[in-house]
Design a protein around this motif. Structure first.
Motif, PDB file in Angstrom:
ATOM      1  N   GLU A  80       5.586  16.587  -3.594  1.00  0.00           N
ATOM      2  CA  GLU A  80       6.821  16.593  -4.362  1.00  0.00           C
ATOM      3  C   GLU A  80       6.504  16.607  -5.856  1.00  0.00           C
ATOM      4  N   ASN A  81       7.376  17.227  -6.593  1.00  0.00           N
ATOM      5  CA  ASN A  81       7.202  17.307  -8.046  1.00  0.00           C
ATOM      6  C   ASN A  81       7.778  16.033  -8.680  1.00  0.00           C
ATOM      7  N   MET A  82       6.953  14.978  -8.698  1.00  0.00           N
ATOM      8  CA  MET A  82       7.409  13.679  -9.196  1.00  0.00           C
ATOM      9  C   MET A  82       7.078  13.534 -10.675  1.00  0.00           C
ATOM     10  N   ASN A  83       7.962  12.869 -11.391  1.00  0.00           N
ATOM     11  CA  ASN A  83       7.684  12.601 -12.799  1.00  0.00           C
ATOM     12  C   ASN A  83       6.937  11.276 -12.938  1.00  0.00           C
ATOM     13  N   MET A  84       6.616  10.939 -14.178  1.00  0.00           N
ATOM     14  CA  MET A  84       5.829   9.744 -14.447  1.00  0.00           C
ATOM     15  C   MET A  84       6.523   8.479 -13.953  1.00  0.00           C
ATOM     16  N   ASP A  85       7.815   8.387 -14.166  1.00  0.00           N
ATOM     17  CA  ASP A  85       8.549   7.185 -13.753  1.00  0.00           C
ATOM     18  C   ASP A  85       8.559   7.026 -12.240  1.00  0.00           C
ATOM     19  N   ASP A  86       8.691   8.143 -11.524  1.00  0.00           N
ATOM     20  CA  ASP A  86       8.679   8.075 -10.062  1.00  0.00           C
ATOM     21  C   ASP A  86       7.372   7.474  -9.559  1.00  0.00           C
ATOM     22  N   VAL A  87       6.266   7.919 -10.133  1.00  0.00           N
ATOM     23  CA  VAL A  87       4.959   7.427  -9.702  1.00  0.00           C
ATOM     24  C   VAL A  87       4.787   5.958 -10.079  1.00  0.00           C
ATOM     25  N   GLN A  88       5.232   5.578 -11.261  1.00  0.00           N
ATOM     26  CA  GLN A  88       5.075   4.198 -11.720  1.00  0.00           C
ATOM     27  C   GLN A  88       5.852   3.220 -10.843  1.00  0.00           C
ATOM     28  N   ARG A  89       7.015   3.639 -10.362  1.00  0.00           N
ATOM     29  CA  ARG A  89       7.863   2.742  -9.557  1.00  0.00           C
ATOM     30  C   ARG A  89       7.473   2.710  -8.081  1.00  0.00           C
ATOM     31  N   MET A  90       6.654   3.630  -7.646  1.00  0.00           N
ATOM     32  CA  MET A  90       6.360   3.757  -6.218  1.00  0.00           C
ATOM     33  C   MET A  90       5.434   2.642  -5.745  1.00  0.00           C
ATOM     34  N   PRO A  91       5.741   1.984  -4.621  1.00  0.00           N
ATOM     35  CA  PRO A  91       4.825   0.983  -4.057  1.00  0.00           C
ATOM     36  C   PRO A  91       3.482   1.627  -3.722  1.00  0.00           C
ATOM     37  N   TRP A  92       2.420   0.833  -3.810  1.00  0.00           N
ATOM     38  CA  TRP A  92       1.091   1.394  -3.615  1.00  0.00           C
ATOM     39  C   TRP A  92       0.919   2.010  -2.232  1.00  0.00           C
ATOM     40  N   GLU A  93       1.496   1.393  -1.204  1.00  0.00           N
ATOM     41  CA  GLU A  93       1.351   1.947   0.145  1.00  0.00           C
ATOM     42  C   GLU A  93       1.913   3.360   0.218  1.00  0.00           C
ATOM     43  N   SER A  94       3.039   3.593  -0.453  1.00  0.00           N
ATOM     44  CA  SER A  94       3.625   4.938  -0.466  1.00  0.00           C
ATOM     45  C   SER A  94       2.828   5.870  -1.367  1.00  0.00           C
TER      46      SER A  94
END
Length: 670
Positions: free
Chosen positions: A261-275
């Motif tokens: 998926e084309n995720m932005n910086m905020d999406d990656v920062q908020r994502m739990p590590w398992e995901s």
């Protein structure tokens, strides 16, 4: 495919270019074509979309070629020569417009190969006509300017058709069913998002989705003729734009099918590590799929479609790779900026390896400037990933230093810090070559950088590095860091051992942790190679020292109860003193058994060695004391009262030690 030797644009004397029929010279005598074109003209008549004269196409092309061979400017005279050529130019424009109108309204290219060949022949002549008329437009008469306007208009209509045909051919998502020999690029499986500290590869799913459409040879050949015609006509920009936009859309869809998926910086920062760990696996799979399958396939297609210009082919392919690489690298940049944590090291190293391999996949088929730009971006991302990995490893050292827990582990078992650290190092050493490369690059950068790095590594860490740098046999940067971690762990465990009030339990704790560390190192060839035999021998010597200290603190004190001192009074054995000796022995042994049967020694070999050594010290001494002095006690109840254990009982009770469970004395005796 070597595009540097690609053939030039089709010429009149070319017989065949890349599998596509070249334009025939008017000098070629083809009665079948003449008859076919004459018949076609008669059938179209005045009812066609564009009324044309009943002059055969070969005759028109012959006159046009005659005009193209002339070097003088266009002059419209009354003589039959130039006037006839001018009329043929008009007829050629009508022929092209008529064919364009037919294809635009009722069919696609490829339905009739003969008609398609005639169209491309006509467009080729029209392109050269327009170019010649433009070159002499400053000297041309009004009639010449009118001809230029006429050919330009017809050529533009033809280019609109070819552009539409190219777009339609590129956007087709399915290949023909009658070509089973053609291979399709398949998507990789989805991945389980459960975090694992291993490098296992998941099993592929049974379902596979097509990532890139595979074009038939006829379609590729047709696109090749379309692009060659558009480039020859001066419509290179439009042609490249259509191709570029279409292929970028196809790759965008392919990456989506791969699960990226084309995720932005905020999406990656908020994502739990398992995901996020699962997304990293998908990212790695996508890059490998691109470098091993998608990019080579796209490069072959681009070289085939633009075989007439290797420069255009390389430029288009490199720009496509650059656009895909930017999306992939943006994700890597976002991951690097997430909060550092120890468990992320291994995925960071996976990403580092992926980026390293991606750089090496570039070759001479890429446009030099574009390839250098992409290569530089990948190298920069790889460097940032390496620095993040080094900092995570330094965080391990800092976490060991800062682990100042004041609660001892129950029963002297292996401390969780020891387990975590050794397992962490074991998994890290599975990446031995990669992590060694990461630390070496970091060392090289640090040696060329005079800035103070105390914020990231700490002054204490620098002192530790200096302390281990002079050890014999150490040359690799990672080996020194590994040794530094072991030194820090030793210091921390020694501090934690002092939390136990019982000195004997303190040594059991040190033996447990020391044995665990040694076994982990011996079971990992990578760690063992870095630590060396000398270090392992030193560790074994320390364990023997702890073992002797444990015996001294526990069993030597017990044996003092069996000493002969104080038993003799006036040359005779004192029954009262003897009774006190047996009583003290029984009390102390019961207390030791009760306490140390709850202590834990997880390593079975060490547990057995401890029991054997204890039995070897206690049992013979007790048997000897009992055999010498039991006769001085009255037989019967008095003897049973003070002689609580037989030597066999002592051996059996010693076998209860270090099980982690309290064993009832009464149950043992029964």
């Amino acid at each position: 495919m070597d595009t540097s030797s690609s053939p030039p644009l089709p010429r009149d004397d070319d017989a065949h270019v890349n599998g596509v029929a070249a334009v025939k010279s008017p000098s070629d005598d083809e009665p079948d074509n003449v008859e076919r074109d004459t018949k076609q003209d008669e059938e179209e008549g005045d009812d066609g979309p564009h009324p044309v004269s009943h002059v055969a196409l070969p005759q028109i092309l012959k006159e046009v070629d005659s005009f193209l061979r002339r070097g003088d400017p266009v002059e419209v005279e009354s003589s039959s020569g130039p006037a006839e050529e001018t009329r043929m130019i008009e007829l050629l424009c009508e022929r092209v417009e008529s064919a364009v109108g037919k294809y635009s309204s009722s069919s696609r290219l490829g339905c009739d190969p003969n008609d398609e060949a005639c169209l491309f022949d006509s467009i080729s002549r029209l392109s050269r006509l327009t170019n010649k008329l433009e070159s002499v437009s400053s000297k041309a008469t009004s009639r010449g300017i009118q001809l230029l306007s006429r050919t330009s208009s017809a050529l533009q209509r033809a280019m609109v058709l070819l552009e539409d045909e190219l777009r339609w051919s590129l956007d087709r998502q399915s290949r023909t069913n009658n070509e089973p020999e053609l291979k399709t690029i398949k998507s990789k499986p989805s991945f389980n998002l459960v975090y694992q500290l291993d490098r296992s590869i998941p099993e592929p799913n049974s379902e596979e989705d097509e990532l890139l459409p595979v074009f038939s040879p006829d379609t590729v050949s047709r696109m090749n003729r379309i692009c060659s015609s558009m480039i020859e006509a001066g419509y290179e920009t439009e042609c490249c734009m259509v191709y570029s936009v279409s292929r970028r859309n196809v790759f965008k869809l392919a990456l989506t099918k791969l699960g990226l998926e084309n995720m932005n910086m905020d999406d990656v920062q908020r994502m739990p590590w398992e995901s996020l760990e699962g997304e990293i696996r998908t990212w790695i799979s996508a890059i490998k799929q691109c470098s091993t399958d998608l990019f080579p396939t796209e490069r072959n297609l681009c070289e085939s479609v633009f075989s007439s210009s290797s420069q255009i082919s390389r430029s288009l392919f490199s720009n496509l790779v650059r656009s895909v690489a930017i999306q992939l690298l943006n994700f890597a940049e976002a991951v690097v900026l997430t909060r550092r944590a120890g468990e992320k090291l291994f995925k960071f190293l996976d990403m580092y390896e992926t980026l390293r391999d991606l750089v090496s996949s570039f070759d001479e088929s890429y446009d030099a400037d574009a390839a250098e730009e992409v290569r530089a971006e990948i190298l920069a991302a790889k460097t940032r990933m390496a620095e993040a990995s080094v900092k995570i490893f330094y965080d391990l050292e800092n976490s060991i230093k800062s682990d100042n827990g004041r609660t001892p582990v129950p029963n002297g078992a292996v401390h969780p810090l020891t387990r975590y650290t050794m397992n962490y190092l074991k998994y890290a050493c599975e990446y031995k070559e990669t992590i060694e490369q990461v630390f070496r690059e970091h060392q090289d950068r640090s040696s060329n950088n005079d800035d103070d790095e105390s914020e990231s590594t700490g002054n204490d860490h620098k002192e530790d590095k200096v302390k281990v740098a002079n050890r014999d046999g150490e040359s690799s940067p990672f080996g020194k860091e590994l040794m530094s971690v072991m030194d820090l762990l030793d210091v921390n465990l020694d501090m934690k051992s002092k939390l136990y009030r019982d000195p004997a339990l303190r040594y059991i704790f040190l033996m447990n942790n020391g044995r665990y560390i040694l076994q982990k190192i011996k079971s990992s060839p990578e760690i063992h190679e870095l630590m060396g035999d000398t270090w392992c021998r030193k560790r074994s010597s320390e364990l023997r020292h702890y073992h002797k200290s444990y015996q001294r603190e526990t069993w030597y004190r017990l044996l003092q109860c069996l000493s002969h001192e104080g038993l003799m009074v006036n040359g005779k054995v004192s029954k009262q003193a003897l009774k006190e000796k047996f009583k003290n022995f029984n009390t102390m042994f019961d207390e030791i058994h009760k306490t140390q049967s709850m202590w834990v020694v997880n390593d079975e070999q060490m547990q057995s060695e401890l029991r054997v050594s204890v039995a070897a010290v206690v049992t013979p001494a007790y048997r000897s004391f009992l055999g010498r002095f039991s006769q001085y006690l009255d037989s019967g109840r008095q003897s049973e009262k003070y002689i609580k254990y037989q030597p066999e009982d002592i051996e059996g009770l010693i076998d209860d030690l270090f099980d982690g469970n309290a064993v009832s004395m009464a149950r043992r005796k029964t």
